[in-house]
Design an enzyme around this catalytic site. Structure first.
Site, PDB file in Angstrom:
ATOM      1  N   ASP A 131      69.029  -7.925 -12.000  1.00 39.39           N
ATOM      2  CA  ASP A 131      67.947  -7.472 -12.919  1.00 39.39           C
ATOM      3  C   ASP A 131      67.172  -9.330 -13.529  1.00 39.39           C
ATOM      4  O   ASP A 131      67.554 -10.081 -12.897  1.00 39.39           O
ATOM      5  CB  ASP A 131      68.988  -7.822 -14.262  1.00 39.39           C
ATOM      6  CG  ASP A 131      68.700  -7.555 -15.831  1.00 39.39           C
ATOM      7  OD1 ASP A 131      68.686  -6.481 -16.633  1.00 39.39           O
ATOM      8  OD2 ASP A 131      67.010  -8.711 -16.365  1.00 39.39           O
ATOM      9  N   ASP A 168      62.961  -3.771 -14.107  1.00 35.67           N
ATOM     10  CA  ASP A 168      63.475  -5.200 -13.773  1.00 35.67           C
ATOM     11  C   ASP A 168      64.145  -4.898 -13.430  1.00 35.67           C
ATOM     12  O   ASP A 168      65.433  -5.657 -13.395  1.00 35.67           O
ATOM     13  CB  ASP A 168      62.738  -6.135 -15.128  1.00 35.67           C
ATOM     14  CG  ASP A 168      63.848  -6.319 -16.059  1.00 35.67           C
ATOM     15  OD1 ASP A 168      64.849  -5.015 -16.217  1.00 35.67           O
ATOM     16  OD2 ASP A 168      64.443  -7.365 -16.297  1.00 35.67           O
ATOM     17  N   GLU A 169      65.163  -3.718 -13.400  1.00 39.87           N
ATOM     18  CA  GLU A 169      67.186  -3.246 -13.591  1.00 39.87           C
ATOM     19  C   GLU A 169      66.443  -2.315 -12.491  1.00 39.87           C
ATOM     20  O   GLU A 169      66.886  -1.208 -12.714  1.00 39.87           O
ATOM     21  CB  GLU A 169      67.474  -2.988 -15.047  1.00 39.87           C
ATOM     22  CG  GLU A 169      68.493  -2.992 -14.848  1.00 39.87           C
ATOM     23  CD  GLU A 169      68.650  -3.628 -16.205  1.00 39.87           C
ATOM     24  OE1 GLU A 169      69.848  -2.763 -16.708  1.00 39.87           O
ATOM     25  OE2 GLU A 169      68.134  -2.880 -17.140  1.00 39.87           O
TER      26      GLU A 169
HETATM   27  N1  DCP Z   1      61.296  -5.088 -23.467  1.00 40.89           N
HETATM   28  C1  DCP Z   1      60.812  -5.135 -23.691  1.00 40.89           C
HETATM   29  N2  DCP Z   1      61.067  -4.694 -25.412  1.00 40.89           N
HETATM   30  C2  DCP Z   1      62.667  -5.491 -25.479  1.00 40.89           C
HETATM   31  C3  DCP Z   1      63.328  -5.365 -24.213  1.00 40.89           C
HETATM   32  C4  DCP Z   1      62.968  -5.573 -22.864  1.00 40.89           C
HETATM   33  O1  DCP Z   1      59.512  -4.890 -24.354  1.00 40.89           O
HETATM   34  N3  DCP Z   1      63.384  -4.653 -26.482  1.00 40.89           N
HETATM   35  C5  DCP Z   1      60.916  -5.741 -21.117  1.00 40.89           C
HETATM   36  C6  DCP Z   1      60.314  -6.996 -21.499  1.00 40.89           C
HETATM   37  C7  DCP Z   1      61.339  -7.471 -20.379  1.00 40.89           C
HETATM   38  C8  DCP Z   1      61.720  -6.891 -19.436  1.00 40.89           C
HETATM   39  O2  DCP Z   1      61.768  -4.869 -20.572  1.00 40.89           O
HETATM   40  O3  DCP Z   1      60.742  -9.011 -19.982  1.00 40.89           O
HETATM   41  C9  DCP Z   1      63.553  -6.493 -19.452  1.00 40.89           C
HETATM   42  O4  DCP Z   1      63.759  -6.278 -19.980  1.00 40.89           O
HETATM   43  P1  DCP Z   1      65.605  -7.621 -20.328  1.00 40.89           P
HETATM   44  O5  DCP Z   1      66.842  -6.637 -20.989  1.00 40.89           O
HETATM   45  O6  DCP Z   1      66.379  -7.470 -18.854  1.00 40.89           O
HETATM   46  O7  DCP Z   1      65.286  -7.951 -20.785  1.00 40.89           O
HETATM   47  P2  DCP Z   1      64.749  -9.962 -20.045  1.00 40.89           P
HETATM   48  O8  DCP Z   1      64.463  -9.619 -18.036  1.00 40.89           O
HETATM   49  O9  DCP Z   1      63.053 -10.489 -20.497  1.00 40.89           O
HETATM   50  O10 DCP Z   1      65.145 -11.128 -19.690  1.00 40.89           O
HETATM   51  P3  DCP Z   1      66.857 -11.094 -19.447  1.00 40.89           P
HETATM   52  O11 DCP Z   1      66.750 -12.858 -18.136  1.00 40.89           O
HETATM   53  O12 DCP Z   1      67.745 -11.458 -20.228  1.00 40.89           O
HETATM   54  O13 DCP Z   1      67.018 -10.307 -18.296  1.00 40.89           O
HETATM   55 MG    MG Z   2      65.839  -8.557 -17.354  1.00 42.04          MG
END
Ligand code: DCP
Ligand code: MG
Length: 368
Positions: free
Chosen positions: A15, A111-112
Site C-alpha cells: 500500500d 495504490d494497493e
Molecule cells: N482516497 C480517496 N478518498 C478516500 C480514501 C482514499 O480519494 N476516502 C484516495 C486518496 C489516497 C488513495 O485513495 O491517496 C489511497 O488510499 P489509502 O487509504 O491507501 O490512503 P493513502 O495512501 O493516502 O494513505 P496511507 O499512507 O494511510 O495508505
Molecule cells: Mg495508501
C-alpha cells in the site's frame, strides 16, 4: 493414500504511503515538508479531502474529511488539485514492478494490491526479500514510498502493511499469527465497521482473544454470515486466494438518513454528496461504467431502483449527479418520504493496460 497438506502460501500486501499527497510532494518541491490536502477546496468552500500529507495528518486531517474541517484543524494547509492521470500512471508502473516477481496480483485500488509469491519468477523464495526489492524499485524508479506486510494469508498481510507506515516492512510469521490475532482490537477486523465494533464492545468483546472464546454457532448467531469468517480468522485461518482477474461488477454509495427526506431540495443535496463519493471511488478504482442506477427506499420500506445506460462509459461527477436527479424526478411524487438514497455504476469498461497491444481486437466499449 493420504492427501498432501496444502503448501503454505507467501502473501504480500503493498500500500502506497499517503498516495496522492506523496505524488504531489514529489512533483512540487515547494509542497515538501508541508501540510497539504489533495482534493477539497480552499477556504473550506465545500468538497472533501481525498488524502492528506503526513505533515497534515499530525493535525488530525484525514481522508473524506470536509475541507472546511481540515482548514479549522490546520489553518496553514494547502489544498492541491488532484491529477488522476498521474496517479493512474504511477499505479500502472507499480503494477509492472509487481509483475517482475509474480503474475498473481490482486489490485484493490490504484495504490494497493495483494501478491501471492508462493512461487516467484526468480526463485527468490523469501517473501520478505521480495517485498524489500519491490519497495526499493518503487523508491528508485518513482521516488515514492510504499509499506508492505508479509504473511501467510491476505488478512494478516493487510494488517501488517498498516502497522509501520510510512515506509514500513512488517513480517508476521506463522508462529506469531495466533497471538497476534488474539491481541488485535476488534475494530481492526475486516468487515467490522463502527456499528459492529460498538456492538461487540457492548457484549464485552474487545479483542480477537475475546472472539476466540465464542463457539462458531454463537458467532454466526450474533453476527450473521461473517461470524464464520471471524471464527476462522482468530485462529489465523484465511484461505481466500489472491484473485488476479477479480472483476468489479458494480460500484456505488448509499446513505440512510436520520430522518425521512420530504422535499426535492433536501434529496438533491444528498444526491450531490452521494455522487461525489461515487465519483471518487470510480477514480480510485480506475473504472468507468455505462449504467447508472438510482436506489430509493421509501419510509414504508418499499425499495425501487431505476437506471439509465449510456453508449459510452462515464465517470464524471456531473453526469452521475444529473442522471441521478433525472431518475429521481421521474419517479418522485409529492408527499413521498424517502429513507435511503443510493447511486451505483455498473457495466464497466476496464481500461487496457498500456502494454496490452499484443492482445488483439479487444472490444473497448463492449458490444451491444
Ligand atoms: N482516497 C480517496 N478518498 C478516500 C480514501 C482514499 O480519494 N476516502 C484516495 C486518496 C489516497 C488513495 O485513495 O491517496 C489511497 O488510499 P489509502 O487509504 O491507501 O490512503 P493513502 O495512501 O493516502 O494513505 P496511507 O499512507 O494511510 O495508505
Ligand atoms: Mg495508501
Amino acid at each position: 493414500m493420504e492427501e498432501a497438506a496444502p503448501k503454505r502460501r507467501k502473501i504480500i500486501h503493498i500500500d502506497m504511503d499517503a498516495f496522492y499527497a506523496s505524488v504531489e510532494q514529489r512533483d512540487h518541491p515547494e509542497y515538501r515538508g508541508k501540510a497539504i490536502a489533495v482534493g477539497g477546496r480552499p477556504e473550506g468552500r465545500g468538497g472533501v479531502v481525498a488524502t492528506a500529507s503526513y505533515e497534515a495528518r499530525k493535525y488530525g486531517v484525514r481522508s473524506a474529511m470536509p475541507s472546511k474541517r481540515a482548514l479549522q484543524l490546520c489553518p496553514n494547509i494547502i489544498f492541491v488539485r488532484p491529477r488522476f492521470d498521474v496517479y493512474r500512471e504511477v499505479s500502472q508502473h507499480i503494477r509492472s514492478i509487481f509483475h517482475r516477481y509474480t503474475d498473481l496480483i490482486e489490485p484493490l485500488s490504484l495504490d494497493e494490491a495483494y501478491l501471492d509469491v508462493t512461487e516467484d519468477k526468480h526463485n527468490i523464495g523469501s517473501a520478505l526479500d521480495i517485498a524489500g526489492f519491490i519497495k526499493a524499485a518503487i523508491q528508485d524508479e518513482l521516488q515514492l514510498t510504499a509499506s508492505a506486510g508479509v504473511s501467510i494469508n491476505k488478512f494478516v498481510a493487510k494488517i501488517a502493511s498498516d502497522m509501520n507506515k510510512p515506509n514500513g516492512l512488517t513480517f508476521i510469521g506463522p508462529s506469531r499469527i495466533e497471538s497476534f490475532m488474539e491481541n488485535l482490537p476488534v475494530e481492526k477486523f475486516y468487515g467490522v465497521g463502527k456499528v459492529t465494533a460498538d456492538k461487540m464492545k457492548a457484549m464485552g468483546l474487545h479483542t480477537g482473544g475475546d472472539l476466540k472464546r465464542l463457539p462458531e454457532d454463537e458467532l454466526t448467531r450474533r453476527f450473521g454470515k461473517i461470524g464464520r469468517f471471524f471464527y476462522k480468522i482468530v485462529r489465523g485461518i484465511d484461505d481466500r486466494p489472491v484473485q488476479p482477474h477479480r472483476q468489479t461488477k458494480s460500484l456505488g454509495a448509499e446513505d440512510t438518513f436520520p430522518y425521512d427526506l420530504e422535499t426535492l431540495d433536501e434529496m438533491d443535496s444528498e444526491l450531490e454528496k452521494i455522487s461525489r463519493t461515487v465519483h471518487n471511488r470510480l477514480l480510485k478504482h480506475n473504472l468507468k461504467g455505462r449504467t447508472i442506477t438510482l436506489k430509493i427506499r421509501y419510509s414504508d420500506f418499499r425499495l425501487i431502483t431505476r437506471n439509465q445506460s449510456y453508449p459510452t462509459p462515464v465517470d464524471d461527477f456531473d453526469t452521475i449527479l444529473d442522471t441521478a436527479r433525472q431518475l429521481l424526478s421521474a419517479t418522485f411524487e409529492d408527499g413521498q418520504k424517502i429513507r435511503l438514497l443510493g447511486i451505483s455504476l455498473s457495466n464497466f469498461y476496464e481500461p487496457m493496460p498500456k502494454n496490452a497491444s499484443d492482445s488483439p481486437q479487444l472490444p473497448l466499449f463492449g458490444e451491444f
